[in-house]
Design a protein around this motif. Sequence first.
Motif, PDB file in Angstrom:
ATOM      1  N   LEU A 117       0.900  -1.005   0.436  1.00  0.00           N
ATOM      2  CA  LEU A 117      -0.130  -0.109   0.090  1.00  0.00           C
ATOM      3  C   LEU A 117       0.844   1.753   0.476  1.00  0.00           C
ATOM      4  O   LEU A 117       1.905   1.251   1.163  1.00  0.00           O
ATOM      5  CB  LEU A 117      -0.837   0.067   1.220  1.00  0.00           C
ATOM      6  N   GLN A 118       0.867   1.967  -0.589  1.00  0.00           N
ATOM      7  CA  GLN A 118       0.981   3.279  -0.970  1.00  0.00           C
ATOM      8  C   GLN A 118       0.236   4.721  -0.600  1.00  0.00           C
ATOM      9  O   GLN A 118      -0.813   4.470  -1.350  1.00  0.00           O
ATOM     10  CB  GLN A 118       1.885   3.629  -2.260  1.00  0.00           C
ATOM     11  N   GLN A 119       1.319   5.751  -0.649  1.00  0.00           N
ATOM     12  CA  GLN A 119       0.398   6.639  -0.519  1.00  0.00           C
ATOM     13  C   GLN A 119       1.239   8.737  -0.628  1.00  0.00           C
ATOM     14  O   GLN A 119       1.847   8.398  -0.421  1.00  0.00           O
ATOM     15  CB  GLN A 119       0.179   7.377   1.282  1.00  0.00           C
ATOM     16  N   ILE A 120       0.878   8.952  -1.284  1.00  0.00           N
ATOM     17  CA  ILE A 120       1.510  10.621  -2.149  1.00  0.00           C
ATOM     18  C   ILE A 120       0.799  10.907  -0.600  1.00  0.00           C
ATOM     19  O   ILE A 120       0.582  11.672  -0.360  1.00  0.00           O
ATOM     20  CB  ILE A 120       0.736  10.914  -2.657  1.00  0.00           C
ATOM     21  N   PRO A 121       2.913  11.903  -0.526  1.00  0.00           N
ATOM     22  CA  PRO A 121       3.208  12.055   0.695  1.00  0.00           C
ATOM     23  C   PRO A 121       2.179  13.519   1.301  1.00  0.00           C
ATOM     24  O   PRO A 121       2.073  14.358  -0.325  1.00  0.00           O
ATOM     25  CB  PRO A 121       4.610  12.211   0.961  1.00  0.00           C
ATOM     26  N   ALA A 122       1.898  14.022   1.664  1.00  0.00           N
ATOM     27  CA  ALA A 122       1.261  15.334   2.590  1.00  0.00           C
ATOM     28  C   ALA A 122       2.481  16.272   2.356  1.00  0.00           C
ATOM     29  O   ALA A 122       1.982  17.541   1.905  1.00  0.00           O
ATOM     30  CB  ALA A 122       0.325  15.563   2.870  1.00  0.00           C
ATOM     31  N   ILE A 123       3.360  15.790   2.930  1.00  0.00           N
ATOM     32  CA  ILE A 123       4.657  17.050   3.837  1.00  0.00           C
ATOM     33  C   ILE A 123       5.512  17.089   2.393  1.00  0.00           C
ATOM     34  O   ILE A 123       5.269  16.331   1.369  1.00  0.00           O
ATOM     35  CB  ILE A 123       5.097  16.533   4.772  1.00  0.00           C
ATOM     36  N   ASN A 124       6.167  18.383   2.033  1.00  0.00           N
ATOM     37  CA  ASN A 124       7.181  18.382   0.872  1.00  0.00           C
ATOM     38  C   ASN A 124       8.120  18.715   1.265  1.00  0.00           C
ATOM     39  O   ASN A 124       8.198  18.763   2.408  1.00  0.00           O
ATOM     40  CB  ASN A 124       6.574  19.407  -0.789  1.00  0.00           C
ATOM     41  N   GLY A 125       9.383  18.900   0.330  1.00  0.00           N
ATOM     42  CA  GLY A 125      10.395  19.857   0.555  1.00  0.00           C
ATOM     43  C   GLY A 125      11.304  19.561  -0.489  1.00  0.00           C
ATOM     44  O   GLY A 125      10.702  19.760  -2.025  1.00  0.00           O
ATOM     45  N   GLY A 126      12.719  20.053  -0.086  1.00  0.00           N
ATOM     46  CA  GLY A 126      13.538  20.123  -1.154  1.00  0.00           C
ATOM     47  C   GLY A 126      14.672  20.208  -0.572  1.00  0.00           C
ATOM     48  O   GLY A 126      15.350  19.868   0.431  1.00  0.00           O
ATOM     49  N   LEU A 127      16.033  19.995  -1.956  1.00  0.00           N
ATOM     50  CA  LEU A 127      17.275  19.249  -1.800  1.00  0.00           C
ATOM     51  C   LEU A 127      17.810  20.123  -2.497  1.00  0.00           C
ATOM     52  O   LEU A 127      18.027  20.123  -4.069  1.00  0.00           O
ATOM     53  CB  LEU A 127      17.385  17.768  -1.716  1.00  0.00           C
ATOM     54  N   VAL A 128      19.297  21.034  -2.212  1.00  0.00           N
ATOM     55  CA  VAL A 128      19.982  21.366  -3.437  1.00  0.00           C
ATOM     56  C   VAL A 128      21.289  20.849  -2.846  1.00  0.00           C
ATOM     57  O   VAL A 128      21.582  21.233  -1.910  1.00  0.00           O
ATOM     58  CB  VAL A 128      20.229  23.119  -3.265  1.00  0.00           C
ATOM     59  N   ALA A 129      22.041  20.745  -3.624  1.00  0.00           N
ATOM     60  CA  ALA A 129      23.378  20.482  -3.806  1.00  0.00           C
ATOM     61  C   ALA A 129      24.323  21.685  -5.226  1.00  0.00           C
ATOM     62  O   ALA A 129      24.219  21.355  -6.157  1.00  0.00           O
ATOM     63  CB  ALA A 129      23.965  18.911  -4.660  1.00  0.00           C
ATOM     64  N   ILE A 130      25.289  21.910  -4.157  1.00  0.00           N
ATOM     65  CA  ILE A 130      25.531  22.871  -4.538  1.00  0.00           C
ATOM     66  C   ILE A 130      27.084  22.864  -4.282  1.00  0.00           C
ATOM     67  O   ILE A 130      28.116  22.022  -3.476  1.00  0.00           O
ATOM     68  CB  ILE A 130      26.338  24.449  -4.048  1.00  0.00           C
ATOM     69  N   ASP A 131      28.460  22.956  -5.303  1.00  0.00           N
ATOM     70  CA  ASP A 131      29.696  23.075  -5.613  1.00  0.00           C
ATOM     71  C   ASP A 131      29.986  24.430  -5.151  1.00  0.00           C
ATOM     72  O   ASP A 131      30.247  25.510  -5.614  1.00  0.00           O
ATOM     73  CB  ASP A 131      30.696  22.869  -7.144  1.00  0.00           C
ATOM     74  N   PRO A 132      31.278  24.327  -3.899  1.00  0.00           N
ATOM     75  CA  PRO A 132      30.981  25.967  -2.734  1.00  0.00           C
ATOM     76  C   PRO A 132      32.032  26.483  -3.323  1.00  0.00           C
ATOM     77  O   PRO A 132      32.479  27.384  -3.083  1.00  0.00           O
ATOM     78  CB  PRO A 132      31.771  24.706  -1.637  1.00  0.00           C
ATOM     79  N   HIS A 133      33.005  25.860  -4.560  1.00  0.00           N
ATOM     80  CA  HIS A 133      34.172  26.817  -4.511  1.00  0.00           C
ATOM     81  C   HIS A 133      33.490  27.412  -6.247  1.00  0.00           C
ATOM     82  O   HIS A 133      34.516  28.755  -6.392  1.00  0.00           O
ATOM     83  CB  HIS A 133      35.401  26.223  -5.251  1.00  0.00           C
ATOM     84  N   THR A 134      32.830  27.621  -6.827  1.00  0.00           N
ATOM     85  CA  THR A 134      31.911  28.148  -8.027  1.00  0.00           C
ATOM     86  C   THR A 134      30.824  28.378  -7.914  1.00  0.00           C
ATOM     87  O   THR A 134      30.341  29.683  -8.090  1.00  0.00           O
ATOM     88  CB  THR A 134      31.988  27.485  -9.170  1.00  0.00           C
ATOM     89  N   GLY A 135      29.487  28.046  -6.595  1.00  0.00           N
ATOM     90  CA  GLY A 135      28.724  27.876  -6.855  1.00  0.00           C
ATOM     91  C   GLY A 135      27.455  27.688  -7.909  1.00  0.00           C
ATOM     92  O   GLY A 135      26.402  27.646  -7.901  1.00  0.00           O
ATOM     93  N   ARG A 136      28.478  26.311  -8.655  1.00  0.00           N
ATOM     94  CA  ARG A 136      27.291  26.120  -9.293  1.00  0.00           C
ATOM     95  C   ARG A 136      26.355  25.052  -8.934  1.00  0.00           C
ATOM     96  O   ARG A 136      26.713  24.043  -7.880  1.00  0.00           O
ATOM     97  CB  ARG A 136      28.511  24.796 -10.543  1.00  0.00           C
ATOM     98  N   VAL A 137      25.063  24.997  -9.407  1.00  0.00           N
ATOM     99  CA  VAL A 137      23.807  23.722  -8.695  1.00  0.00           C
ATOM    100  C   VAL A 137      24.424  22.579  -8.884  1.00  0.00           C
ATOM    101  O   VAL A 137      23.706  22.798 -10.468  1.00  0.00           O
ATOM    102  CB  VAL A 137      22.673  24.996  -8.791  1.00  0.00           C
ATOM    103  N   LEU A 138      24.725  22.093  -8.717  1.00  0.00           N
ATOM    104  CA  LEU A 138      24.627  20.493  -9.247  1.00  0.00           C
ATOM    105  C   LEU A 138      23.215  19.683  -9.389  1.00  0.00           C
ATOM    106  O   LEU A 138      24.140  18.813  -9.934  1.00  0.00           O
ATOM    107  CB  LEU A 138      25.864  19.790  -8.920  1.00  0.00           C
ATOM    108  N   ALA A 139      22.475  19.879  -7.983  1.00  0.00           N
ATOM    109  CA  ALA A 139      21.502  18.955  -8.203  1.00  0.00           C
ATOM    110  C   ALA A 139      20.568  19.760  -7.396  1.00  0.00           C
ATOM    111  O   ALA A 139      20.606  21.065  -6.193  1.00  0.00           O
ATOM    112  CB  ALA A 139      21.875  17.761  -7.640  1.00  0.00           C
TER     113      ALA A 139
END
Length: 807
Positions: A430-452
């Motif tokens: 049995l599955q359920q689509i979550p009511a909660i949400n969120g975000g994730l960000v990954a950055i190269d700290p030396h350049t500021g390039r957002v990798l994900a």
Amino acid sequence: MIRFLVIIFSLFLLLVVLGGGSSLFVLWRFGRDLPDYKQLADYRPAVMTRVHAGNGSLIGEFARERRLFVPTTAIPRLVIDAFLSAEDKTFYSHPGIDFAGIATALFRNVWNVMDGGKRRPVGASTITQQVAKNFLLTNEISIARKIKEAILAFRIENAFSKDRILELYLNEIYLGIGSYGVAAAALNYFDKSLDELTLEETAYLAALPKAPNNYHPIRNRKAAKERRNWVLRQMADNSVISPLDAKRASARVLLMRRPDPTRIFEAGYFAEEVRRELLEKYGENRLYEDGLSVRTTVEPALQAIADQELRAGLAAYDRRHGWRGPLTRIKVTDDWLTALGKVPIPKGIGNWYTAVVLKLNAEKAEIGFSNGIEGGIPLKQLIWARPWRKGERVGPRVRRPSDVLNVGDVVAVAAVPKTDKSYHPGYYSLQQIPAINGGLVAIDPHTGRVLAMSGGYSYEASQFNRATQAMRQPGSAFKPFVYAAALENGFTPSSLVLDGPFVIDKGRGQGKWKPANYTKRFYGPSTLRLGIEKSRNLMTVRLANYIGMDKVVDYANRFGIMEDMPPLLPMALGAGETTLLKLTTAYAMLVNGGKRVVPTLIDRIQDRRGRTVFRHDARDCPGCVSSGWHGQVTPQIADLRQQIIEPGTAYQVVSMLEGVVQRGTGIRIKVIRKPLAGKTGTTNKNRDTWFMGFSPDLAVGVYIGFDNPRSLGRRETGSSVAVPVFRDFMARALAKRPAIPFRIPPSIQLVRIAGETGLPAGPNERHVVLEAFKPGTVPNNSGPVLDGTLAAEAINTSKRAGTGGLY
């Protein structure tokens, strides 16, 4: 006889005069209001913008018309010859109108009428005439339009080269299924570039201009094949190919291969953020019509991990807080298949299936799918589904399937994997689509390039990006910047601050502000390191009050966390609002040695001709362009990043945040066994949870909360909700990378310090930490304890804010 010749000559002269006069009148009558054909010189066909990942994978296309612009110099000769054979074999010799073709068409059409009109009329429009019609005229069927078309064709031929006219035609023509131009058609019909097309595929595309909908390769297969074979015969007649090649190609099956949807890497939130940035930078017309080629910073491998681990973390939290009920209910009758087929598939369901509960017994729920297949949900896969209660609590334990489901419930299910102990063919969970949400960000700290960048559970279900658009309180995740301010204003990581009651009278009738630790306890004098490792609110407030909130505001501005932050003490506990991307970038600036970086999603933008119009790294490097290695000196590129705090201060904060993972609120991350550091964050009433952290070369931020802020429930904090997502992401992201220690600035001195006293440790001391000190700051004896006796009132009595961080 002479008289007869004079009469004949006079009549001929009269006809010439009348013909010439008529021609001049027609030219004057229809040529005076014609569109300006010179605009074709500046014509730029609307071309789709394509967005690529850092490794070249396609992640998005933005266009009003799906067209790819290809100059004639890049179009294979076979493609050009096929279209000329089918549409205008005398293109390179006629002046815009094919008079011989018109005479032939007229003769054939007259003969067709005399023969009963069994065949469709034959046209004689040249490619130049089609360009005139497609670009400058309407599709009106009339003699007047044909006359205007002919006049414009003459003018176009006099103004432009044949190759330019052909380029306009091959890039503008509509060839069906949303394809504008031959390059787009090659992709949409055969999933190939022009130079990959076979002879029979090329002939098919050349068969489409007259009526693309009539020659659809699936719906009108017979007519499509006949038209294709006609083009092959024309090519053979024109000596473009040999009769044998035409015969062989005609015998081959006409196969259509639509573009593989998986060739576009799924990065919905990232691609949409890029689209918004391009829209702001260049405007709507350039975005959708200018054929930009955008190379972004995203790394598909990291993006896939980010999406998977965020979804897993949201689902794990959601399961802990119970079952909210079925998607819908239907009546289970003999015709339940029809009823289930009418149930819309909910957005965000992903790879799960919808099924209806048909029967219930003590061991399982029997379910049916819309394709008629039946299966079951065993009790073990229902144990988690205790009923949801208000306040994110759960009801009684599940003892039988009927405690969760009823006959007729339509639910989401997933096949039980073979690795599961309860696996059995035909069993589902049995599955359920979550009511909660969120975000994730990954950055190269030396350049500021957002990798994900993952902005939510499902882009299909919600395009709201929680990484860039959700303004939320960071809570205790803001504390490291208070400590950074203190470290640059006379404090060291071993300085002692009183962890005791802190009360400020907010003014007459406003009551008192009494912040508290998450545990509701007091711990007495403690080092700054211990304060940040255990996320002590009272120490942080006392520290901010002493150094002054103006300094805290300054550091929030320096790190780009928030602008115009009010200088109120609750802000020191993260009561202000920011975004996940901004806060992740701020943490990146801690681990990179205190240097300013600007987060970027785009590395480079090129126009339709391949010219670079934007480059994120704008530094010059003359020595970087070379045909090969010839023993030359390695180019040195200037570091233009602004130093916003001292490298020593940045490392001291990093070192203390490493302690959060080793001994503090982020200890669950320690199992990765690689140098990692970070800080948890939880806001008032557990509404928002965070973990912000980094390795030496990767900064990652995780935020989880409800879109309409409410409590996540008792005991749900950054440690229990956000930390597992960060941990699992980093475990996979760093799996194949070596364990690199955090880089220590030359000015830093490492000293063994007793964790409880903040003094140099003796030989038998317990709880020893290796502390980082700037030159001349190593303590020799016990210093003063910041206890609040010098505190000044620093809260604005005219405003009231939430207390922000808790844990």
